[in-house]
Design a protein around this motif. Structure first.
Motif, mmCIF file in Angstrom:
data_model
loop_
_atom_site.group_PDB
_atom_site.id
_atom_site.type_symbol
_atom_site.label_atom_id
_atom_site.label_comp_id
_atom_site.label_asym_id
_atom_site.label_seq_id
_atom_site.Cartn_x
_atom_site.Cartn_y
_atom_site.Cartn_z
ATOM 1 N N ASP A 62 47.857 3.442 30.472
ATOM 2 C CA ASP A 62 47.424 2.153 31.014
ATOM 3 C C ASP A 62 48.590 1.235 31.367
ATOM 4 O O ASP A 62 48.407 0.051 31.559
ATOM 5 C CB ASP A 62 46.467 1.452 30.049
ATOM 6 N N HIS A 63 49.801 1.781 31.461
ATOM 7 C CA HIS A 63 50.942 1.004 31.924
ATOM 8 C C HIS A 63 50.914 0.946 33.449
ATOM 9 O O HIS A 63 50.491 1.893 34.110
ATOM 10 C CB HIS A 63 52.261 1.617 31.447
ATOM 11 N N VAL A 64 51.364 -0.157 33.987
ATOM 12 C CA VAL A 64 51.465 -0.357 35.423
ATOM 13 C C VAL A 64 52.939 -0.561 35.738
ATOM 14 O O VAL A 64 53.573 -1.469 35.203
ATOM 15 C CB VAL A 64 50.621 -1.574 35.873
ATOM 16 N N ILE A 65 53.487 0.312 36.589
ATOM 17 C CA ILE A 65 54.912 0.293 36.904
ATOM 18 C C ILE A 65 55.088 -0.097 38.359
ATOM 19 O O ILE A 65 54.494 0.521 39.248
ATOM 20 C CB ILE A 65 55.554 1.670 36.638
ATOM 21 N N LEU A 66 55.907 -1.116 38.600
ATOM 22 C CA LEU A 66 56.200 -1.559 39.959
ATOM 23 C C LEU A 66 57.448 -0.846 40.441
ATOM 24 O O LEU A 66 58.438 -0.754 39.706
ATOM 25 C CB LEU A 66 56.430 -3.069 39.980
ATOM 26 N N SER A 67 57.410 -0.350 41.687
ATOM 27 C CA SER A 67 58.556 0.351 42.252
ATOM 28 C C SER A 67 58.859 -0.182 43.650
ATOM 29 O O SER A 67 57.954 -0.605 44.374
ATOM 30 C CB SER A 67 58.277 1.857 42.325
ATOM 31 N N ALA A 68 60.127 -0.123 44.022
ATOM 32 C CA ALA A 68 60.554 -0.554 45.353
ATOM 33 C C ALA A 68 60.540 0.602 46.350
ATOM 34 O O ALA A 68 60.949 0.443 47.487
ATOM 35 C CB ALA A 68 61.952 -1.163 45.277
ATOM 36 N N ILE A 69 60.054 1.763 45.934
ATOM 37 C CA ILE A 69 59.979 2.940 46.795
ATOM 38 C C ILE A 69 58.557 3.066 47.348
ATOM 39 O O ILE A 69 57.584 2.782 46.655
ATOM 40 C CB ILE A 69 60.346 4.215 45.982
ATOM 41 N N ASN A 70 58.432 3.511 48.601
ATOM 42 C CA ASN A 70 57.126 3.670 49.237
ATOM 43 C C ASN A 70 56.265 4.695 48.494
ATOM 44 O O ASN A 70 56.799 5.695 47.981
ATOM 45 C CB ASN A 70 57.290 4.118 50.690
ATOM 46 N N PRO A 71 54.948 4.488 48.457
ATOM 47 C CA PRO A 71 54.055 5.440 47.773
ATOM 48 C C PRO A 71 54.173 6.867 48.307
ATOM 49 O O PRO A 71 54.140 7.822 47.527
ATOM 50 C CB PRO A 71 52.656 4.873 48.030
ATOM 51 N N ASP A 72 54.331 7.021 49.629
ATOM 52 C CA ASP A 72 54.463 8.363 50.211
ATOM 53 C C ASP A 72 55.701 9.081 49.688
ATOM 54 O O ASP A 72 55.664 10.284 49.425
ATOM 55 C CB ASP A 72 54.531 8.285 51.735
ATOM 56 N N THR A 73 56.783 8.360 49.533
ATOM 57 C CA THR A 73 58.028 8.943 49.035
ATOM 58 C C THR A 73 57.862 9.390 47.583
ATOM 59 O O THR A 73 58.284 10.495 47.216
ATOM 60 C CB THR A 73 59.183 7.934 49.150
ATOM 61 N N ILE A 74 57.245 8.550 46.771
ATOM 62 C CA ILE A 74 57.027 8.913 45.363
ATOM 63 C C ILE A 74 56.085 10.110 45.269
ATOM 64 O O ILE A 74 56.318 11.030 44.483
ATOM 65 C CB ILE A 74 56.486 7.709 44.565
ATOM 66 N N ALA A 75 55.036 10.125 46.085
ATOM 67 C CA ALA A 75 54.092 11.244 46.080
ATOM 68 C C ALA A 75 54.784 12.541 46.490
ATOM 69 O O ALA A 75 54.536 13.598 45.898
ATOM 70 C CB ALA A 75 52.919 10.948 47.008
ATOM 71 N N ALA A 76 55.665 12.475 47.478
ATOM 72 C CA ALA A 76 56.408 13.664 47.898
ATOM 73 C C ALA A 76 57.305 14.158 46.768
ATOM 74 O O ALA A 76 57.404 15.368 46.532
ATOM 75 C CB ALA A 76 57.230 13.352 49.143
ATOM 76 N N ARG A 77 57.943 13.253 46.064
ATOM 77 C CA ARG A 77 58.784 13.628 44.921
ATOM 78 C C ARG A 77 57.933 14.273 43.829
ATOM 79 O O ARG A 77 58.355 15.232 43.184
ATOM 80 C CB ARG A 77 59.513 12.419 44.357
ATOM 81 N N LEU A 78 56.744 13.746 43.614
ATOM 82 C CA LEU A 78 55.843 14.298 42.593
ATOM 83 C C LEU A 78 55.417 15.709 42.977
ATOM 84 O O LEU A 78 55.407 16.617 42.138
ATOM 85 C CB LEU A 78 54.631 13.377 42.430
#
Length: 87
Positions: A62-78
């Motif tokens: 239930d933690h919410v983490i703010l990132s300066a990276i675009n969601p598509d970039t994070i999803a690709a890394r995942l």
């Protein structure tokens, strides 16, 4: 014992990939409420390093983490990390 796969959220910030539930854009009103509620509960982690928030990562704790990276970039890394894990 296998070490956990870490997901890079940018600027040296990492999270355990298996704990990620959602990666969303912060623009909508519900996401702004999610951010405010997490802050009031002490579950907000700001990993933007002072930059503009471009994605919100929600974890199974239930933690919410703010990132300066675009969601598509994070999803690709995942996806890339998951492919390496399966090999």
């Amino acid at each position: 014992m296998n070490s956990p796969v870490l997901l890079n959220l940018g600027y040296g910030n990492l999270v355990v990939a298996s704990r990620v539930v959602a990666i969303v854009s912060p623009q909508s009103a519900p996401m702004k409420r999610l951010r405010d509620e997490a802050s009031s509960r002490g579950k907000l982690v700001d990993a933007t390093q002072g930059r503009r928030t471009r994605s919100i990562v929600v974890t199974d704790s239930d933690h919410v983490i703010l990132s300066a990276i675009n969601p598509d970039t994070i999803a690709a890394r995942l996806r890339l990390d998951g492919a390496e894990e399966g090999e």
